[in-house]
Every structure is written in structure tokens, then in C-alpha cells.
Enzyme design. Structure first.
Site, PDB file in Angstrom:
ATOM      1  N   SER A 121     -10.119  -0.514   6.820  1.00 53.42           N
ATOM      2  CA  SER A 121      -9.497  -0.413   5.495  1.00 53.42           C
ATOM      3  C   SER A 121      -8.772  -1.651   4.987  1.00 53.42           C
ATOM      4  O   SER A 121      -8.305  -1.640   3.845  1.00 53.42           O
ATOM      5  CB  SER A 121      -8.522   0.761   5.462  1.00 53.42           C
ATOM      6  OG  SER A 121      -9.217   1.956   5.265  1.00 53.42           O
ATOM      7  N   SER A 140      -9.630   1.683   2.550  1.00 53.70           N
ATOM      8  CA  SER A 140      -8.736   2.456   1.724  1.00 53.70           C
ATOM      9  C   SER A 140      -7.657   1.605   1.053  1.00 53.70           C
ATOM     10  O   SER A 140      -7.019   2.068   0.111  1.00 53.70           O
ATOM     11  CB  SER A 140      -8.050   3.539   2.569  1.00 53.70           C
ATOM     12  OG  SER A 140      -7.282   2.951   3.585  1.00 53.70           O
ATOM     13  N   LYS A 184       0.853  -1.196   0.000  1.00 54.16           N
ATOM     14  CA  LYS A 184       0.000   0.000   0.000  1.00 54.16           C
ATOM     15  C   LYS A 184       0.884   1.239   0.000  1.00 54.16           C
ATOM     16  O   LYS A 184       1.888   1.285   0.719  1.00 54.16           O
ATOM     17  CB  LYS A 184      -0.908  -0.022   1.230  1.00 54.16           C
ATOM     18  CG  LYS A 184      -1.933   1.103   1.294  1.00 54.16           C
ATOM     19  CD  LYS A 184      -2.839   0.930   2.510  1.00 54.16           C
ATOM     20  CE  LYS A 184      -3.895   2.020   2.605  1.00 54.16           C
ATOM     21  NZ  LYS A 184      -4.809   1.812   3.759  1.00 54.16           N
TER      22      LYS A 184
HETATM   23  N1  GLN Z   1     -13.167   4.254   5.863  1.00 59.22           N
HETATM   24  C1  GLN Z   1     -12.630   4.695   7.109  1.00 59.22           C
HETATM   25  C2  GLN Z   1     -12.145   6.112   6.968  1.00 59.22           C
HETATM   26  O1  GLN Z   1     -12.373   6.667   5.957  1.00 59.22           O
HETATM   27  C3  GLN Z   1     -11.522   3.795   7.540  1.00 59.22           C
HETATM   28  C4  GLN Z   1     -10.287   4.045   6.778  1.00 59.22           C
HETATM   29  C5  GLN Z   1      -9.144   3.184   7.246  1.00 59.22           C
HETATM   30  O2  GLN Z   1      -9.331   2.184   7.924  1.00 59.22           O
HETATM   31  N2  GLN Z   1      -7.951   3.633   6.936  1.00 59.22           N
HETATM   32  O3  GLN Z   1     -11.551   6.668   7.832  1.00 59.22           O
END
Ligand code: GLN
Length: 494
Positions: A177, A153, A78
Site C-alpha cells: 500500500s 491503499s 494517511k
Molecule cells: N492491497 C492489499 C490489500 O488490500 C494491501 C493493502 C495494504 O498494504 N494496506 O490488503
């Protein structure tokens, strides 16, 4: 089946025993990446040359007799994790040209175990999002239906693994995410206990929540990656100095003797008939495998999203203050230093990142701090307490991983509906618990063209990763949902 569709475990075995070389596996993966990337868009940077160099070193180490757990395994990293000398963007314009000067501990451990980094994978900007649509640098499509999002994400890592552009993906999970893109892409997405894997070299979003973990096509592969990455790191004071129980060798055949908690407040009937039927079948399968299903209650979990969207933005507003045009990345000149800051941040950050910085700064400002930030911390403690009481009655908790399958681009256009995507994953993150998503079936969404994967979430007490992965493996072996369909990539190969 092409060779690159094999599991990480199989590839590592073949490279270790010199049935294949890491160089061959890497070349085959890079050729496949070239043929499907135009459609999938999993990577922001493909590291062709350095991947070949890494592979050559792995082959040399194998020849020298080293027993590498991930020998020659292609991995997608990532793009919020540093890899020395590679562009590390966080999906943001502010870091679009930033080159990492060192390697994150988790990445270094994967490389030490013999993994070969194929590329840096797309993600929502600074990991803020649930669909990858917040990336400022590229579009990633779901390999099972290119009109749909891969989740986020860690959507690029998930899409890469689903499309066989890597055998393992590295993701980070702050509120869901890893688990949500895992569910959307027919993968195992595993977030270990907070503090189990070093965050050194992971560009911070919300430091009290961020956790690195693997995305994989099988539970065994996730366990191998976890075993490689987990453990104390003197460079990250939040890692826990406590021995890691190796998970890969402890995969279970059944669930006998385990009590699995069904969360009263997470009734899957609310998700519609199709998902409800899949989850009910999954719970019956857990029972058939020998688990005793018990009802547990998480009365404050419903406040998870509200709590998270104060704590995470508060931490992000502090963490992202460092991107000011002076020390890293983009700089837009101004008349004085203040206007340089303003212009740099106005040009460098996308709308969701700005929204979070504003929310977080407000929640931390004097006069509002007690009303928002302190209350959210108290709510977080209550949520963790709910889990503690639940785990007095059960060994694992089973529930949905997401409230819907992968959706079409643009379908969640208001921020709140996107925030709700993490309704089932945020409570575990707030409590720091290990949790994973494992494929539990397929459903064709309304108006959809093809069946899309659905994920079952399993959650365990702190540091019970071995139990969690072991149980997930028993469920996977008994049901085999992941193997039912393949992504339709033939149609996109030029
Ligand atoms: N979707 C959540 C956010 O937008 C979690 C994102 C994540 O786990 N990095 O913060």
C-alpha cells in the site's frame, strides 16, 4: 515552477536558513490545496487552522536556533494514523466522526522534525485495497490522469504529494500500500523493514505486516522522512531496539560493487511488451551504473497472494472486533446488545472489510485453523526462506512494483483481480523486508489519454534501508524519469 513544487529537502533548507517561513510555505500549500482538491480529492480532512498553528511553532523553533530536518515541510498523513484532536476515519463510516485522542509515534516524530500536517489523506477502508476505491468517504483521483485511480491503499497521501498538495506523504504498507500508489503516482514509495517504524497510533489492519513509511517525490526526501520516523518506541513492542543508520546522508552516486538479483519467476515479459521494455531498460541502467546482475530464484513467491489473503484477513478479523459500537465511533442502537453490535457493524463496515472479516474468521475457526491459517504461516516461512537464500547471492533485488500502471475507476471490479495488484509487493511484506518503488519510465495504457508512470521495485535484506535508499538514489539521479512529466493540474485550477 511554483515554490511548493520544491523538494522537502529544499523547503526544509530554506525554512531553516530563514529564506522562507514555514508560515509562508503553509499558506501557499493551503491555497494550492483549495484550488486543486475539487479535482484530486486527496484529503478527507484539511487541517488549515492547525497547520497554520504548527507552522508558527516551527518558525519560532527556527528562530530559537533549532536545526529541524523537516522544517516547515508540508505533510499529508494517511487517515489511519492518529493525530491528537483530528478526525481519524480509516476511510470508514464506522470511524467517520471519531476524533483521535493522541498522536501516533511516527506522526509525532515528523512533527518533532518540523513537518507541518496539511491534512488527513484518503485511503481504502482500513487500508484494504489497491486503488482507494474502497474508501467509504471520498474519491481520490490520480493527478496524472483524473479518470484513473491513484493506487492504494495510501492513495490519498500519494495523490497529495504528486499534486503538490504536500511535499511528503505518510503511508502504511501491509502488502503493497505504499509501493503501489508510489508507482501509480510517479513517486518514491518506501516500506522499511517490519518493526523499524513504530505502529503506535496506526489503526491496525494486519499487525504482523503493517508498516509505516514515506511517499516522496525524490529518494532524498523519502530518506529524510525515514530518518525522522525510524527507531525504537517503547509504546510498540514490535519496534526493534537497534540503532538506525541515517539514510539521507548516505545516498550513492553509482552501484559499483553491488550484485542486483533478477528474480527468475518475475519475468517482466508476462506484463506485455511496453512494460517489459521499460523494465529491461531499467535493469540495463542498473548494470550501466556498475551493478552486477545475477539471477536469483524465489520459487514460493507465487504463493504470496494466497498466503497473504489468509494471514491478513485473519489478523484483520481479530483487530476489527474492537469496532462494536461500545468503545469507538459509530453506534446503531438495537433491541439488545447483540443487535446493537450487529447493526453497528452492518452499517459501519463496507463490503471489502466485511469480506475480509468473513474470510479471516473462517480461516481461524476450529476445524479450519490448521488447514488455512497454520498452512499460511508455514508458507510465509518458506517465502522468507527464499529471500534469505536469494540474498546470499545478491545485495538487492530488482523487479516490477506493479503489474500495470494506474487503471481506470471500476476496471478491477472483482476482488481477485484487485488482490493480484499486489503480486510483486506481497512477498516482501510477508518476509518483513524493506522495499521501495522508484519511477522507471512512462507508458500510455491501452485506451489511455496520456502516459502514466511505472515503478521499479528494489528490495534489500532486513535493516539494509541505507543501502536500499542509497542505490535507489543512484538510479534516480542517473535516469531522472520522475522529472519527465508533470501532472496536468493547470486544467483543473478554477
Ligand atoms: N492491497 C492489499 C490489500 O488490500 C494491501 C493493502 C495494504 O498494504 N494496506 O490488503
Amino acid at each position: 515552477m511554483e515554490y511548493i513544487e520544491k523538494s522537502a529537502a529544499q523547503i526544509a533548507h530554506d525554512v531553516r536558513t530563514r529564506v522562507r517561513s514555514a508560515a509562508e510555505v503553509t499558506d501557499a500549500t493551503l491555497a494550492h490545496v483549495e484550488s486543486v482538491e475539487g479535482a484530486v480529492g486527496a484529503y478527507l480532512t484539511v487541517l488549515a487552522d492547525s497547520a497554520r498553528a504548527h507552522a508558527a511553532r516551527v518558525d519560532e523553533r527556527v528562530r530559537n536556533g533549532e536545526k529541524l530536518a523537516l522544517a516547515g515541510v508540508p505533510v499529508a498523513v494517511k487517515d489511519n494514523m492518529c493525530l491528537d484532536g483530528s478526525r481519524t476515519t480509516c476511510g470508514s463510516k464506522i470511524l467517520e466522526r471519531w476524533i483521535a485522542p493522541y498522536t501516533a509515534t511516527a506522526v509525532a516524530r515528523m512533527l518533532e522534525a518540523g513537518a507541518v500536517p496539511i491534512g488527513k489523506a484518503n485511503c481504502d477502508e482500513f487500508a484494504m485495497g489497491s486503488s482507494c476505491e474502497n474508501s467509504a468517504l471520498g474519491v481520490t483521483r490520480n493527478p496524472y490522469d483524473l479518470t484513473r485511480v491513484p493506487g492504494g491503499s495510501s492513495g490519498g497521501s500519494a495523490a497529495a504529494v504528486a499534486a503538490y498538495e504536500a511535499a511528503l506523504g505518510m503511508g502504511s504498507d501491509t502488502g503493497g500500500s505504499i509501493r503501489e500508489p508510489g508507482a501509480f503516482c510517479n513517486l518514491v514509495g518506501f516500506k522499511p523493514t517490519y518493526g523499524r517504524i513504530s505502529r503506535y497510533g496506526l489503526i491496525a489492519f494486519a499487525s504482523s505486516l503493517d508498516q509505516i513509511g514515506p511517499l516522496a517525490r525524490t529518494v532524498e526526501d523519502a530518506a529524510l522522512a525515514y530518518d525522522a520516523m525510524a527507531g525504537f518506541d517503547p509504546m510498540d513492542a514490535t519496534t526493534v531496539d537497534r540503532p538506525v543508520e541515517a539514510a539521507a546522508g548516505a545516498l550513492r552516486e553509482d552501484l559499483r560493487g553491488l550484485r542486483v538479483g533478477m528474480v527468475r519467476e518475475f519475468d517482466s515479459a508476462a506484463l506485455g511488451a511496453a512494460l517489459d521494455a521499460l523494465y529491461r531498460a531499467a535493469y540495463r541502467d542498473l548494470e550501466r551504473l556498475g551493478a552486477e546482475l545475477v539471477e536469483v530464484s524465489l520459487p514460493t513467491a507465487a504463493y504470496g497472494v494466497a498466503t497473504y489473503y489468509l494471514i491478513a484477513p485473519a489478523e484483520c478479523s481479530s483487530n476489527l472486533a474492537r469496532f462494536d459500537g461500545v468503545r469507538y465511533g459509530l453506534r446503531v442502537e438495537g433491541d439488545d446488545v447483540r443487535s446493537m453490535y450487529d447493526r453497528t457493524r452492518a452499517a459501519g463496515f463496507g463490503p471489502e472489510v466485511k469480506r475480509r472479516i468473513l474470510i479471516g474468521t473462517h480461516a481461524l475457526s476450529s476445524g479450519y485453523y490448521d488447514a488455512y491459517y497454520v498452512r499460511a504461516q508455514k508458507a510465509r516461512t518458506l517465502i522468507a526462506g527464499d529471500f534469505e537464500r536469494a540474498f546470499a547471492q545478491c545485495d538487492l533485488i530488482a523487479c516490477p512494483a506493479a503489474s500495470c500502471p494506474a487503471f481506470e475507476f471500476g476496471a478491477k471490479s472483482d476482488p481477485y483481480s484487485m488482490y493480484l495488484m499486489d503480486y510483486y509487493t506481497i512477498p516482501m511484506a510477508l518476509a518483513g523486508l524493506p522495499a521501495l518503488s522508484v519511477p522507471c519510465g512512462w507508458t500510455t495504457p491501452e485506451g489511455g489519454r496520456v502516459p502514466m508512470p511505472v515503478g521499479l521495485q528494489l528490495c534489500a535484506p532486513l535493516f539494509a534501508e541505507k543501502l536500499l535508499l542509497g542505490a535507489a538514489r543512484a538510479y534516480e539521479a542517473a535516469t531522472g524519469h520522475a522529472l519527465a512529466r508533470r501532472p496536468e493540474l493547470e486544467s483543473v485550477r478554477a
